[in-house]
Design a protein around this motif. Structure first.
Motif, mmCIF file in Angstrom:
data_model
loop_
_atom_site.group_PDB
_atom_site.id
_atom_site.type_symbol
_atom_site.label_atom_id
_atom_site.label_comp_id
_atom_site.label_asym_id
_atom_site.label_seq_id
_atom_site.Cartn_x
_atom_site.Cartn_y
_atom_site.Cartn_z
ATOM 1 N N UNK A 103 59.771 -3.854 21.504
ATOM 2 C CA UNK A 103 59.764 -2.537 20.875
ATOM 3 C C UNK A 103 59.812 -2.612 19.351
ATOM 4 N N UNK A 104 60.361 -3.699 18.827
ATOM 5 C CA UNK A 104 60.691 -3.772 17.404
ATOM 6 C C UNK A 104 59.633 -4.573 16.653
ATOM 7 N N UNK A 105 58.972 -3.920 15.702
ATOM 8 C CA UNK A 105 57.940 -4.600 14.917
ATOM 9 C C UNK A 105 58.526 -5.394 13.759
ATOM 10 N N UNK A 106 59.579 -4.880 13.136
ATOM 11 C CA UNK A 106 60.162 -5.563 11.991
ATOM 12 C C UNK A 106 61.661 -5.381 11.929
ATOM 13 N N UNK A 107 62.356 -6.358 11.357
ATOM 14 C CA UNK A 107 63.799 -6.244 11.145
ATOM 15 C C UNK A 107 64.137 -6.657 9.719
ATOM 16 N N UNK A 108 65.190 -6.061 9.182
ATOM 17 C CA UNK A 108 65.691 -6.414 7.852
ATOM 18 C C UNK A 108 67.210 -6.493 7.904
ATOM 19 N N UNK A 109 67.745 -7.616 8.392
ATOM 20 C CA UNK A 109 69.199 -7.802 8.348
ATOM 21 C C UNK A 109 69.623 -8.237 6.944
ATOM 22 N N UNK A 110 70.517 -7.469 6.345
ATOM 23 C CA UNK A 110 70.956 -7.708 4.972
ATOM 24 C C UNK A 110 72.449 -8.008 4.982
ATOM 25 N N UNK A 132 71.689 -22.658 21.665
ATOM 26 C CA UNK A 132 72.070 -22.842 20.264
ATOM 27 C C UNK A 132 71.551 -21.661 19.459
ATOM 28 N N UNK A 133 72.161 -21.447 18.293
ATOM 29 C CA UNK A 133 71.713 -20.343 17.443
ATOM 30 C C UNK A 133 70.271 -20.562 17.000
ATOM 31 N N UNK A 134 69.915 -21.805 16.768
ATOM 32 C CA UNK A 134 68.534 -22.093 16.386
ATOM 33 C C UNK A 134 67.562 -21.694 17.491
ATOM 34 N N UNK A 135 67.910 -21.970 18.736
ATOM 35 C CA UNK A 135 67.060 -21.579 19.865
ATOM 36 C C UNK A 135 66.964 -20.060 19.969
ATOM 37 N N UNK A 136 68.101 -19.381 19.780
ATOM 38 C CA UNK A 136 68.124 -17.918 19.867
ATOM 39 C C UNK A 136 67.197 -17.317 18.813
ATOM 40 N N UNK A 137 67.361 -17.735 17.571
ATOM 41 C CA UNK A 137 66.572 -17.152 16.489
ATOM 42 C C UNK A 137 65.092 -17.508 16.611
ATOM 43 N N UNK A 138 64.799 -18.631 17.213
ATOM 44 C CA UNK A 138 63.412 -19.015 17.413
ATOM 45 C C UNK A 138 62.660 -18.104 18.357
ATOM 46 N N UNK A 139 63.381 -17.269 19.102
ATOM 47 C CA UNK A 139 62.755 -16.332 20.038
ATOM 48 C C UNK A 139 62.414 -14.985 19.398
ATOM 49 N N UNK A 140 62.820 -14.769 18.153
ATOM 50 C CA UNK A 140 62.554 -13.485 17.505
ATOM 51 C C UNK A 140 61.064 -13.360 17.184
ATOM 52 N N UNK A 141 60.472 -12.261 17.639
ATOM 53 C CA UNK A 141 59.046 -12.017 17.411
ATOM 54 C C UNK A 141 58.797 -11.021 16.282
ATOM 55 N N UNK A 142 59.797 -10.224 15.951
ATOM 56 C CA UNK A 142 59.630 -9.204 14.913
ATOM 57 C C UNK A 142 59.454 -9.855 13.542
ATOM 58 N N UNK A 143 58.656 -9.204 12.708
ATOM 59 C CA UNK A 143 58.521 -9.647 11.320
ATOM 60 C C UNK A 143 59.884 -9.480 10.649
ATOM 61 N N UNK A 144 60.399 -10.571 10.087
ATOM 62 C CA UNK A 144 61.794 -10.592 9.650
ATOM 63 C C UNK A 144 61.917 -10.790 8.145
ATOM 64 N N UNK A 145 62.722 -9.925 7.523
ATOM 65 C CA UNK A 145 63.086 -10.069 6.115
ATOM 66 C C UNK A 145 64.603 -10.137 6.035
ATOM 67 N N UNK A 146 65.133 -11.262 5.599
ATOM 68 C CA UNK A 146 66.575 -11.468 5.480
ATOM 69 C C UNK A 146 66.951 -11.452 4.001
#
Length: 331
Positions: free
Chosen positions: A138-145, A258-272
């Motif tokens: 559902x999520x195209x992009x995320x911006x966790x700040x 692992x956290x690396x495995x979890x984050x590797x599954x993110x498909x949304x365009x990400x801006x941190x």
């Protein structure tokens, strides 16, 4: 402030939150394609309206072009919380429960099936990561700040020792069965004092810099009382403890991942984005997350406010955060 009635809400723990409700605000209009949605969850102890200042014409979050939803989360009134829920004890809730309730709000009330951007900082950023991993289609992009998918070890310790334990150690807390929130004001004041010491960077207090003066205070004591006690003392102790425990336990992955495995599954365009001097979510740790997310962008914002930059206390911080949001929306 609006309220979405969820009924008896099944929690990820297997327990049920009876008569659950989720508070929210909206700005702008949903377009015909229903693809201009920005979800902007709030942070620890902060009702949705504290985010209103980030929304406006010619800002990154412009209600003329975006439909902006500011959802609350469990443990934070007027959403379901210990202070407004008759059942005792209040069941343990998770960030996943928050996001599941928020997704139901968007689908059942507004018919939304696509989110242009999920945005948030601190505990709001934890919710953003949960959005990306639980509802990735559902999520195209995320911006966790200034936030993380799970609090780093130091931040978990901070949530326990600075936020939770000063409250639960107050003799008037009585295991959560206190006679009134005001009777635990000593514990809440200690949360305020601990926050004042640890949330801004040490340079905030350097003699000669006196950054606290830029906020209109004439002494450090006045800053602690006016800013930090002003934020924490009106809160309900059980509500704060619920939110702190929920944040500390946040984990968006499967057991054993692992956290690396979890984050590797993110498909949304990400801006941190991260702020210099932020001890809760340091730039070096957030930069590592960006390296683990496919195609992610990392931005470091230089600020004398550290984690407090999320309050938008200085014009350079506001401009920098608006630029991050604008980049995330245009990516």
């Amino acid at each position: 402030m609006n309220t979405f009635e969820l009924g008896d809400f099944p929690l990820t723990s297997g327990d049920t939150l009876p008569g659950a409700r989720l508070a929210y605000q909206t700005f702008g209009e949903l377009n015909q394609a229903r693809d201009n949605v920005v979800v902007f969850p709030t942070f620890l102890g902060a009702p949705a309206e504290v985010l209103n200042g980030w929304i406006g014409e010619n800002r990154a979050l412009d209600p003329r072009t975006h439909f902006i939803v500011l959802p609350g989360h469990f443990g934070l009134p007027p959403s379901s919380a210990p202070s407004n829920t008759p059942s005792r004890p209040f069941p343990a809730v998770t960030v996943a429960d928050d996001v599941i309730a928020q997704q139901r709000l968007l689908e059942e009330v507004f018919g939304v099936r696509e989110i242009r951007l999920a945005l948030g900082w601190s505990i709001g950023a934890i919710q953003v990561y949960e959005w990306a991993l639980r509802f990735g289609d559902l999520v195209r992009g995320i911006a966790p700040i200034a936030g993380a998918p799970t609090p780093p070890p130091w931040t978990k310790l901070w949530l326990k020792t600075v936020v939770e334990e000063p409250i639960t150690a107050d003799p008037n807390y009585a295991g959560g069965a206190y006679t009134s929130a005001a009777s635990v004001s000593g514990g809440l004041a200690r949360v305020a004092h601990g926050s004042a010491l640890t949330a801004p960077p040490r340079t905030f207090y350097y003699a000669g810099a006196d950054v606290w003066r830029t906020l209109g205070f004439d002494s450090v004591d006045a800053f602690v009382e006016g800013f930090w006690e002003g934020f924490w003392l009106p809160q309900d102790p059980n509500d704060v403890v619920t939110q702190a425990r929920k944040a500390r336990s946040a984990w968006p992955g499967a057991e054993g991942e692992s956290l690396r495995e979890v984050l590797g599954r993110i498909k949304a365009k990400t801006t941190i984005a991260a702020f210099t001097g932020d001890a809760l979510f340091p730039p070096d740790e957030l930069r590592q997350y960006a390296e683990w997310i496919p195609g992610a962008t990392f931005r470091q914002i230089d600020s004398v406010y550290g984690h407090l930059a999320t309050f938008g206390l200085a014009e350079p911080d506001v401009k920098a955060i608006d630029d991050v949001i604008r980049h995330a929306l245009e990516s």
